[in-house]
Design an enzyme around this catalytic site. Structure first.
Site, short mmCIF file in Angstrom:
data_model
loop_
_atom_site.label_atom_id
_atom_site.label_comp_id
_atom_site.label_asym_id
_atom_site.label_seq_id
_atom_site.Cartn_x
_atom_site.Cartn_y
_atom_site.Cartn_z
N ASP A 87 7.63 -2.61 -1.29
CA ASP A 87 8.84 -3.40 -1.12
C ASP A 87 8.87 -4.56 -2.12
O ASP A 87 7.84 -5.21 -2.35
CB ASP A 87 8.89 -3.94 0.31
CG ASP A 87 10.17 -4.68 0.62
OD1 ASP A 87 11.24 -4.07 0.50
OD2 ASP A 87 10.10 -5.88 0.97
N GLU A 146 -9.60 5.76 -6.00
CA GLU A 146 -10.87 5.94 -5.31
C GLU A 146 -10.81 7.06 -4.27
O GLU A 146 -11.85 7.56 -3.83
CB GLU A 146 -11.26 4.65 -4.57
CG GLU A 146 -11.56 3.46 -5.46
CD GLU A 146 -11.77 2.19 -4.65
OE1 GLU A 146 -11.84 2.29 -3.39
OE2 GLU A 146 -11.84 1.10 -5.24
#
Length: 538
Positions: free
Chosen positions: A205, A248
């Site tokens: 956002d 990751e």
């Protein structure tokens, strides 16, 4: 996924779930995680690849979840973390990914950090996590600068000890200070918290608004140049760090940015190989129903994103803008200015708007890259423009001094079944009415009413999404424009696919083809009527 397979996010069809209005599982009149879980079979049958879910975090709901009090908790209105984990698992079993919202520009004034900042007082380390400043004038009674809130009124609120804090949205949404290392560490920790629970990415956002000029200059004194709080270059350092976090984890975790920028070049900067994966294409969303303008937006988008190797995304509606069936239902269905409310011109002709919305769906789903579908657009839902003033809940209504009705009209709970409200949105034994009232004439829009009706909007979307998944030309890739009269768009994608959209006022004879794959309306004597579209095999 094999190394040679393109990441899912390059061509995904992502369905936006405005959670309050999608499906109410417990009968309290508000949509929730239980409701989403109950509708996963529908979403699978529709043919979408992922769900973007508007904020579900713990919140006082001053802005319906975009004021987050705890990023690691689900608001009780929607469910629990355990239910969210169940949703993620069940969605994955249906082949659907989950992409929740994250709100990094601001928190809630009920967030533990902000409450600690208020208690600690001026000059404290706790206040450094936000943007507190003394006021101007002899007694500090004037705001620190002339910035306005996006929702109306000043962007500053004064607290009891005399200092002011910045909030680019409501006073209940204090902006956090992205120059503070605690903020970086906290949000990277939040990303890991949800990645470890299986989410497939995040929609960010206000992705363009995190970093502010530390000098906090008045807007009135600026003469062009770098904006003091929108789209500053420093924001990209944040997203490079976030990209490392996402990388990751297995499974092509992805980010999509809500980033309003002045130029396509500025948008592309968010999508460099070490940055975010995708970004919303607001130029396309804001374009008018005009062939020349749409082609210019499509060309500009593909050219600029191609310079950084990023896929395009195409979207026509979301929870912040008037539904496109109502926008297109006006002959002056015009472009509007970024970051400003869309003001419609005259009443909507919903027959015209629906016809154009059907054609626009085929154009959008034929373009290279990914697509976002806002819940209910597959049902052809219009904007509800006559909600009584006394029930409006969007903070924009109050903050604008009752001059802007806000976004409630596109957030009315969607209809599933039955002849009367709540149209299956809530269970039969519901204890409360839907949080916003549904129109009395919505029975023809329900999923139940449209299923199996070959002329319905829902079956058009189902057919288009099935073809999009199966046809080798569709999804990520390129396109070639074909010669066509003024007002007609004709594009070819390989192998062997053509999309034609007639935005003119005259019928258009379809180009040569082997077969008609799908049309937005009836085609007679090989002539495409105005405001119609066709998919062709060539």
């Amino acid at each position: 996924m094999s190394p040679t397979t393109a990441p899912w996010w390059r061509n995904a069809v992502i369905y936006q779930v405005y959670i309050r209005s999608f499906a109410d599982g417990n009968g309290d009149g508000v949509g929730d995680i239980a409701g989403i879980r109950s509708r996963l079979p529908y979403l699978k049958s529709l043919g979408v690849d992922a769900l973007w879910i508007n904020p579900w975090f713990k919140s006082p709901m001053a802005d319906h979840g975009y004021d987050v009090a705890d990023y690691r908790e689900i608001d009780p209105l929607f469910g629990t973390v355990a239910e969210a984990e169940q949703l993620i698992e069940e969605a994955h079993e249906h082949g659907i990914r989950i992409v929740p919202d994250i709100v990094p520009n601001h928190s809630s004034d009920q967030h533990a950090w902000f409450r600690a900042a208020l208690a600690a007082g001026p000059g404290s380390p706790e206040r450094e996590r936000f943007i507190f400043r003394p006021g101007r004038g002899p007694d500090g009674a004037l705001p620190p600068n002339d910035w306005d809130s996006r929702f109306g009124g000043p962007a500053w609120t004064r607290v009891a000890d005399g200092e002011w804090y910045l909030h680019l949205f409501t006073p209940q949404q204090p902006d956090v200070n992205w120059q503070h290392p605690d903020v970086h560490a906290e949000f990277e920790s939040v990303l890991r918290f949800w990645f470890e629970r299986g989410v497939d990415g995040f929609r960010i956002d206000v992705a363009h608004g995190l970093v502010k000029d530390p000098e906090l200059p008045d807007l009135a004194g600026l003469d062009g140049g770098v904006h003091p709080f929108w789209d500053r270059d420093e924001v990209h350092d944040i997203y490079r760090a976030w990209r490392k976090v996402a990388d990751e984890y297995p499974g092509d975790r992805a980010f999509v940015a809500e980033a309003w920028t002045d130029t396509p070049e500025r948008l592309a900067a968010y999508l460099r190989p070490d940055g975010l994966h995708t970004a919303f294409n607001f130029d396309y969303l804001m374009a008018s129903w005009d062939a020349k303008e749409l082609r210019a937006v499509i060309d500009g988008t593909l050219a600029m994103l191609g310079t950084v190797g990023a896929p395009a995304t195409w979207v026509m509606s979301n929870h912040d803008v008037m539904r496109h069936a109502s926008r297109f239902g006006r002959n002056a269905a015009r472009k509007w200015v970024a970051n400003e409310s869309y003001v419609p011109a005259g009443p909507a002709d919903l027959e015209l708007g629906t016809r154009r919305a059907r054609a626009a769906a085929l154009l959008t789903l034929a373009l290279p890259g990914g697509t976002y579908i806002y819940q209910g657009e597959e049902l052809g839902l219009p904007e509800i423009e006559d909600l009584p003033e006394e029930i409006l809940q969007d903070p924009v209504w109050e903050r604008s001094g009752h001059t802007d009705r806000g976004r409630d009209g596109c957030r009315v709970p969607i209809p599933w079944s039955g002849r009367t409200a709540p149209y299956g949105f809530s269970p039969a034994d519901a204890t409360a009415a839907p949080w916003l009232p549904q129109p009395a004439d919505w029975a023809p829009y329900t999923v139940e009413a449209q299923t199996g009706d070959g002329t319905s909007m829902l079956e058009l979307y189902r057919a288009a999404l099935l073809l999009r998944r199966e046809h080798p030309a569709l999804g990520d890739g390129g396109l070639t424009w074909l010669d066509a009269p003024v007002g007609v768009l004709a594009l070819r994608r390989e192998p062997g696919f053509v999309c034609v959209v007639n935005l003119s006022t005259e019928p258009y004879e379809l180009p040569g083809h082997a077969s008609v794959l799908l049309t937005s309306g009836p085609v007679e004597h090989n002539r495409l009527a105005p405001d119609q579209a066709a998919w062709l095999a060539v």
